[in-house]
Motif scaffolding. Sequence first.
Motif, PDB file in Angstrom:
ATOM      1  N   LEU A 195       0.837  -1.203   0.000  1.00 16.20           N
ATOM      2  CA  LEU A 195       0.000   0.000   0.000  1.00 16.20           C
ATOM      3  C   LEU A 195       0.870   1.250   0.000  1.00 16.20           C
ATOM      4  N   THR A 196       1.965   1.193   0.767  1.00 18.34           N
ATOM      5  CA  THR A 196       2.854   2.354   0.827  1.00 18.34           C
ATOM      6  C   THR A 196       3.475   2.614  -0.536  1.00 18.34           C
ATOM      7  N   VAL A 197       3.918   1.534  -1.203  1.00 13.50           N
ATOM      8  CA  VAL A 197       4.473   1.709  -2.547  1.00 13.50           C
ATOM      9  C   VAL A 197       3.420   2.325  -3.466  1.00 13.50           C
ATOM     10  N   GLY A 198       2.181   1.824  -3.362  1.00  9.15           N
ATOM     11  CA  GLY A 198       1.090   2.377  -4.168  1.00  9.15           C
ATOM     12  C   GLY A 198       0.899   3.852  -3.907  1.00  9.15           C
ATOM     13  N   PHE A 199       0.943   4.235  -2.639  1.00  5.36           N
ATOM     14  CA  PHE A 199       0.761   5.635  -2.280  1.00  5.36           C
ATOM     15  C   PHE A 199       1.826   6.497  -2.936  1.00  5.36           C
ATOM     16  N   TYR A 200       3.091   6.092  -2.798  1.00  3.79           N
ATOM     17  CA  TYR A 200       4.160   6.941  -3.332  1.00  3.79           C
ATOM     18  C   TYR A 200       4.190   6.934  -4.849  1.00  3.79           C
ATOM     19  N   LEU A 201       3.835   5.793  -5.444  1.00  3.24           N
ATOM     20  CA  LEU A 201       3.791   5.772  -6.911  1.00  3.24           C
ATOM     21  C   LEU A 201       2.716   6.724  -7.440  1.00  3.24           C
ATOM     22  N   SER A 202       1.532   6.658  -6.801  1.00  2.00           N
ATOM     23  CA  SER A 202       0.486   7.558  -7.299  1.00  2.00           C
ATOM     24  C   SER A 202       0.850   9.009  -7.018  1.00  2.00           C
ATOM     25  N   ALA A 203       1.582   9.260  -5.921  1.00  2.00           N
ATOM     26  CA  ALA A 203       2.015  10.633  -5.637  1.00  2.00           C
ATOM     27  C   ALA A 203       2.957  11.124  -6.722  1.00  2.00           C
ATOM     28  N   ALA A 204       3.940  10.274  -7.073  1.00  2.00           N
ATOM     29  CA  ALA A 204       4.910  10.689  -8.093  1.00  2.00           C
ATOM     30  C   ALA A 204       4.210  10.898  -9.418  1.00  2.00           C
ATOM     31  N   ALA A 205       3.295   9.972  -9.772  1.00  2.00           N
ATOM     32  CA  ALA A 205       2.580  10.102 -11.042  1.00  2.00           C
ATOM     33  C   ALA A 205       1.744  11.375 -11.058  1.00  2.00           C
ATOM     34  N   LEU A 206       1.106  11.654  -9.926  1.00  2.00           N
ATOM     35  CA  LEU A 206       0.268  12.844  -9.841  1.00  2.00           C
ATOM     36  C   LEU A 206       1.093  14.111 -10.078  1.00  2.00           C
ATOM     37  N   LEU A 207       2.286  14.143  -9.511  1.00  2.00           N
ATOM     38  CA  LEU A 207       3.145  15.313  -9.692  1.00  2.00           C
ATOM     39  C   LEU A 207       3.506  15.499 -11.162  1.00  2.00           C
ATOM     40  N   LEU A 208       3.548  14.385 -11.899  1.00  2.00           N
ATOM     41  CA  LEU A 208       4.032  14.455 -13.278  1.00  2.00           C
ATOM     42  C   LEU A 208       2.923  14.611 -14.311  1.00  2.00           C
ATOM     43  N   VAL A 209       1.691  14.830 -13.865  1.00  2.00           N
ATOM     44  CA  VAL A 209       0.606  14.930 -14.848  1.00  2.00           C
ATOM     45  C   VAL A 209       0.709  16.223 -15.663  1.00  2.00           C
ATOM     46  N   HIS A 210       0.916  17.313 -14.993  1.00  2.00           N
ATOM     47  CA  HIS A 210       0.874  18.621 -15.647  1.00  2.00           C
ATOM     48  C   HIS A 210       1.767  19.512 -14.808  1.00  2.00           C
ATOM     49  N   GLU A 211       2.299  20.575 -15.405  1.00  2.00           N
ATOM     50  CA  GLU A 211       3.225  21.376 -14.602  1.00  2.00           C
ATOM     51  C   GLU A 211       2.532  21.973 -13.383  1.00  2.00           C
ATOM     52  N   SER A 212       1.229  22.204 -13.474  1.00  2.00           N
ATOM     53  CA  SER A 212       0.553  22.830 -12.333  1.00  2.00           C
ATOM     54  C   SER A 212       0.301  21.830 -11.215  1.00  2.00           C
TER      55      SER A 212
ATOM     56  N   PHE B  28      12.338  15.949  -5.897  1.00  2.00           N
ATOM     57  CA  PHE B  28      12.990  15.920  -7.209  1.00  2.00           C
ATOM     58  C   PHE B  28      11.946  15.762  -8.321  1.00  2.00           C
ATOM     59  N   THR B  29      10.967  14.862  -8.084  1.00  2.00           N
ATOM     60  CA  THR B  29       9.906  14.669  -9.071  1.00  2.00           C
ATOM     61  C   THR B  29       9.149  15.967  -9.305  1.00  2.00           C
ATOM     62  N   CYS B  30       8.899  16.666  -8.211  1.00  2.00           N
ATOM     63  CA  CYS B  30       8.196  17.942  -8.303  1.00  2.00           C
ATOM     64  C   CYS B  30       8.992  18.930  -9.145  1.00  2.00           C
ATOM     65  N   TRP B  31      10.281  19.005  -8.886  1.00  2.00           N
ATOM     66  CA  TRP B  31      11.143  19.926  -9.639  1.00  2.00           C
ATOM     67  C   TRP B  31      11.148  19.549 -11.119  1.00  2.00           C
ATOM     68  N   LEU B  32      11.228  18.244 -11.365  1.00  2.00           N
ATOM     69  CA  LEU B  32      11.246  17.734 -12.736  1.00  2.00           C
ATOM     70  C   LEU B  32       9.976  18.147 -13.467  1.00  2.00           C
ATOM     71  N   SER B  33       8.846  17.948 -12.790  1.00  2.00           N
ATOM     72  CA  SER B  33       7.561  18.244 -13.417  1.00  2.00           C
ATOM     73  C   SER B  33       7.410  19.739 -13.663  1.00  2.00           C
ATOM     74  N   ALA B  34       7.840  20.542 -12.683  1.00  2.00           N
ATOM     75  CA  ALA B  34       7.694  21.983 -12.825  1.00  2.00           C
ATOM     76  C   ALA B  34       8.548  22.511 -13.973  1.00  2.00           C
ATOM     77  N   ASN B  35       9.637  21.823 -14.268  1.00  2.00           N
ATOM     78  CA  ASN B  35      10.513  22.294 -15.348  1.00  2.00           C
ATOM     79  C   ASN B  35      10.268  21.580 -16.666  1.00  2.00           C
ATOM     80  N   ASN B  36       9.351  20.620 -16.633  1.00  2.00           N
ATOM     81  CA  ASN B  36       9.071  19.865 -17.846  1.00  2.00           C
ATOM     82  C   ASN B  36       8.058  20.623 -18.709  1.00  2.00           C
ATOM     83  N   ILE B  37       8.452  21.831 -19.134  1.00  2.00           N
ATOM     84  CA  ILE B  37       7.555  22.580 -20.013  1.00  2.00           C
ATOM     85  C   ILE B  37       8.364  23.191 -21.138  1.00  2.00           C
TER      86      ILE B  37
END
Lengths: 534, 495
Positions: free
Chosen positions: B203-220, B257-266
């Motif tokens: 469940l913990t892995v699921g939580f963090y995976l969905s968190a990382a994926a969520l961060l990477l959906v859109h820059e916002s 790091f994922t957050c930074w990546l997503s914010a700069n992925n534009i």
Amino acid sequence: MKRKSYFGWLLLAVLLVIGVERTAIQAEATDDQPVLLVYDSKNVAEHGDLNLDRCQRLLTSLGLRVRTVQLSQYHQQILKNSQYQGIITMVNWAQSRSKNPIFKRDRARFNGIKLHIGPNLQAEERQALGGTFKTLTHQQLNLHQGRARQPLSENKTLLVNNQLADNALSIGQLTSQTQPSTVYSYGVVRKQMGFLPELGKDGLSMALAGQLLTRLFRLPSRTHRPILTITGITPYTRLDHLQRLIDQLASRGFPFALSIVSVAQNTDLKAFHRYTAVLRSAENAGGLIFWSPATETGTQRLNEPDLRSVFQIELASLGADRVIPVGVSAAGYWNRSVQRQRAVLSQATHVLMLPDQPQKLEQPPAEPESAVTNSQRFDTGIVGIPFKAFETAAFPEKIKFAQPTALLVAMPARQSEIDDLMQQLQSSSFQWFDPVQSHLKTTLKAAATSYGYRSGQYLVNDEPITDLDGDVANFSDPHQRVAEPSWMNQIIQWQSQALLWLFTGIGLLLAGLLIVGWRIYRGKFIHSRLNKDR
Amino acid sequence: MVYTTQAIKRKGLRLKKIVETVKISPATLAVICCALIAGWLIFLTPIHGYSDNGDFQRFMATNDLYSLHQVQAGYVVQQYGLMRYYNPLHLEHLTVQSVAIQLAVSLNRLFYSHDRFDIRFLGTVHYILYLGGVAVLVKGLVGEKRRLRNYLIAASATLFIADSSFTLYFNSFYPQAMTFILLLYLVGFGLLISRYKAVNKWLTVGFYLSAAALLLVHESTSLLIIGILLMSVGILRFPNRQWIHGTAAVVTSVLLFTCWLSANNITPEVQAMNKYQALTQGRLFATDQPEQIAKTNDIDEQFSLMKGQSYYPTAYTALAPQADYTKQNLSQHYNLPWLIREYTEHPRQFNLLLNRAAKNMLILRPKLTGTQEKQGDNKPFQKTTYFSLFSYVAGAYYPKTYGFNCLLAVAIMIIYASGVLRGLRKANQQLRSHFWLVLGLLSVVVLVPPVTIVLYGMANLVTHLLPVAICLTLTGLILLSDVLQHRLWRHSDEA
């Protein structure tokens, strides 16, 4: 058998009716008939689309209606279904050698005026023109009209007439820069047939084309003075520069026109009134204003009613600040689309046609043009030619413009460019068009309002305006314009705020009760426990 | 018939019995309901979805798709062209959204066609992911027990999750579909983890995976990092955990790091757009005298006329925002610190924008779109009212001020804090986890709107504020389930 004979009679009757109708159509005034312009290719890679646009604008400025069709799209019905004053064949891409046998046959049969622009002259056209032709490759050529002279900027292969037939007329001459003694004729007119080797971007070439068309279509020959027009003025232009330009033009006595772009939104802002104030100063200095549509963006273009409303809104806001356009200036393609003609162009007596932006191969146009386009004519169509196109000309003042012409100067971006422009204008000795001297009369209609200009006098709904600056609404306090929201809106706004306060109030109350409760609790149990412990 | 208290009790008992005899758990029931409600809407022809408002082009071009013909705006399109040969833009801008689209494209290639793309394949991908999300969330909210109140919670959750405002996104290329689905997973996993006494690894892995994926959906969506970090505190502070403190640091830094990546992925173009609209639809938008911006920097006062203008104007623009002249004279003359300083100097105007954003927060459907296919002579921009009670009520009756959201957040936090303090002695782990979860969700509700305004202005509010609306509603659901299951005020009788 009987049936067949009935059928024969019926056919005869139908043919008779058609025949009568045809003669009736022919009886109409011929000068209202359009000119058919057939081109082989736009040849975007070499900006052939601009040649086509130039030709269309030139014809419009001469008061001719133009129907344009590509050679491959040409079919028999086009020439059959309506009458034409003339056919113009334009070859933009000599190497493509596109052919259409139907057009070739129809053109040979056509007995009106014919003009060929460019290479690939057909046998029957050569015959009609007479004389001999020669192809010049890689030669530096000079174009002459009387004393005026200009080197051709494009060093391309050119088919020219090197020996003129009898009763043929040469319009302009070409000389080779290496062999100045050999003279070729530039434009050729013989009876109903005309020929032009090219319709290039050089100023003199445009002027000569205009003269040739006047001669060929037997239009009244008049010489027009060019209008000096500053283009590309937007509300975002540096207004100090614009003001300086206006002052300098006025002080040196150059009559001028401005082609301006306005905005449809935010016209209540101070910045908009600053802009109109500068434009008013141009009007006071004798400058004419041409309203120009803003850049079109987006993937979906506006339809006619929306376009009309944008036009009306912009003119109304300009008119309220006493900026009164004398006409409309728009790129050539505006006069090829019916909705733009109807919504905007046909509202003005004076239409200044600016050159199209060159198309790009890698970027298809946002809005595909229809196969057959119709350019309408105006009371006065003015063809815009860049002032730069005359930079290399010698004795430009000797150039005759057979059509109303505007020489276009882009708005200078820097102070130094303004000074350069002034020097150029001083040194070029053009005789500029003066609206007051030549008693210019214009009308521009937008919704129920009509804006007019009569040799220096501005009119709104036929009422002359005595003082342009006098009755402009005082806009020093923009806050006065903000309307009070209606009581319903006030209540809705209030409701949200009220909930907020209610929540805060209840929160405070609860916090208070909590403290009281805690005190009682402490007093009852903790203190008593402490007492017990003692 | 008069209902006496006894009669009601009897009736309640009977209902209880019925519920107990039904063998379907509340979570399964919710999934079945959602599957039926959403499936009908998005799969049956004529299909429903959201039409293009100009944003599709970018997502389509990078995923080898193109429009088959010019479509009138305001209609949903079912068929798209699928490029067969080299596409220079192929996956140029990779996000979780493109992964979903690519999955749909390969399914389409496998089962349908190599040169036509049916949007329902994308709908299917979203649909399957969505049903999983529903299962996780409802199970997290109510657990496995078949009790009447659990069914009630599941029903109210369904009312929210199956609302057509969300499910219509499945048949479109908007990134909101993935944002919505991943938020369901994130909160669902968070809730499930709190149900166990010890940490459940998967469940913990699921939580963090969905968190990382969520961060990477859109820059916002990278702005959701603050909420995710707070939620993760609840998990990392779990007792009896098998991991050491280092793991917490690693997990947090990976998320950052994922957050930074997503914010700069534009792309630079999007960057320019955001910068431009932060001024024209942000700072200039709030004020009656936009020309005053010229006072604090060297922008020409005339640019105040761009107030409210979008980077891609719909019809006409006196000066194109993309033009070099605009860049040289406007965009290069301001930056983020200046914008922040301007807003701090004019708090009233910032407040105005905040309230305006709050007004738009619960409008869940994208602007300038329709939900129907072109059929016969139905008008463009028609919106279906199918299963949209939640969005209608929320859009119409929820108070539209930012201050209210803040107060609500404080009130809910007080409730949870007192609950946690009271339960501290009893080591009520579940409530403590819920506290962090709710804190994370409410921090999004409170903090994301102001940051959005500074970064993007009022442009594209639906994309930027949809996560906020979802977080707010999920908070409500968690609160509801905690109240109904008596975790907050009384002894939890589930534990």
